[in-house]
Design a protein around this motif. Structure first.
Motif, PDB file in Angstrom:
ATOM      1  N   TYR A  51       0.820  -1.206   0.000  1.00 21.94           N
ATOM      2  CA  TYR A  51       0.000   0.000   0.000  1.00 21.94           C
ATOM      3  C   TYR A  51       0.859   1.263   0.000  1.00 21.94           C
ATOM      4  O   TYR A  51       0.546   2.231  -0.692  1.00 21.94           O
ATOM      5  N   PHE A 109       1.840   1.928  -3.438  1.00 20.75           N
ATOM      6  CA  PHE A 109       0.680   2.446  -4.161  1.00 20.75           C
ATOM      7  C   PHE A 109       0.504   3.940  -3.883  1.00 20.75           C
ATOM      8  O   PHE A 109       0.301   4.737  -4.799  1.00 20.75           O
ATOM      9  N   THR A 145       0.595   6.943  -6.602  1.00 22.32           N
ATOM     10  CA  THR A 145      -0.614   7.732  -6.884  1.00 22.32           C
ATOM     11  C   THR A 145      -0.630   9.083  -6.180  1.00 22.32           C
ATOM     12  O   THR A 145      -1.470   9.930  -6.508  1.00 22.32           O
ATOM     13  N   MET A 166      -6.177  -1.513  -7.846  1.00 19.78           N
ATOM     14  CA  MET A 166      -5.259  -1.726  -8.969  1.00 19.78           C
ATOM     15  C   MET A 166      -5.846  -2.801  -9.863  1.00 19.78           C
ATOM     16  O   MET A 166      -6.482  -3.738  -9.370  1.00 19.78           O
ATOM     17  N   THR A 169       0.175  -2.734 -14.758  1.00 17.92           N
ATOM     18  CA  THR A 169      -0.636  -2.352 -13.597  1.00 17.92           C
ATOM     19  C   THR A 169      -1.196  -0.959 -13.805  1.00 17.92           C
ATOM     20  O   THR A 169      -0.478  -0.050 -14.214  1.00 17.92           O
ATOM     21  N   CYS A 178      -3.398   1.954 -11.622  1.00 15.31           N
ATOM     22  CA  CYS A 178      -3.776   2.326 -10.258  1.00 15.31           C
ATOM     23  C   CYS A 178      -4.914   3.348 -10.287  1.00 15.31           C
ATOM     24  O   CYS A 178      -4.889   4.277 -11.092  1.00 15.31           O
TER      25      CYS A 178
END
Length: 93
Positions: free
Chosen positions: A41, A44, A48, A57, A69, A71
């Motif tokens: 996370y 991520f 982002t 995702m 991938t 996001c």
């Protein structure tokens, strides 16, 4: 093959509602609690620049090449969980 990973948090009503909506639409997903999958996370969030949940995702794995991938995060890619559901449906086609 495409896989949907949902980042959620215990006690988050928006997360619960989003996961319920996915189930009601027969969309298979992997639920990753942000406390249990902290390192994933955190990456991520770094990508982002957004730490809100629910986030997700779409990972596409093909025989032809490396996985890709995409996001999706609240206030960045969608405003409501209904919009998130529509994005997930579209991406999983």
């Amino acid at each position: 093959m495409k896989h949907l990973i949902v980042f959620s948090m215990k006690g988050c009503p928006h997360c619960s509602d989003f996961k319920d909506m996915l189930q009601e639409n027969d969309i298979v997903f992997y639920d990753h609690d942000i406390d249990e999958y902290k390192e994933e996370y955190d990456m991520f969030v770094e990508i982002t620049e957004n730490e809100f949940v629910p986030a997700f995702m779409i990972i596409e794995v093909t025989e032809e090449g490396p996985a890709t991938t995409k996001c999706f995060a609240p206030d960045r890619n969608f405003e409501t969980i209904q919009e998130a559901l529509e994005i997930a449906k579209k991406e999983l086609i």
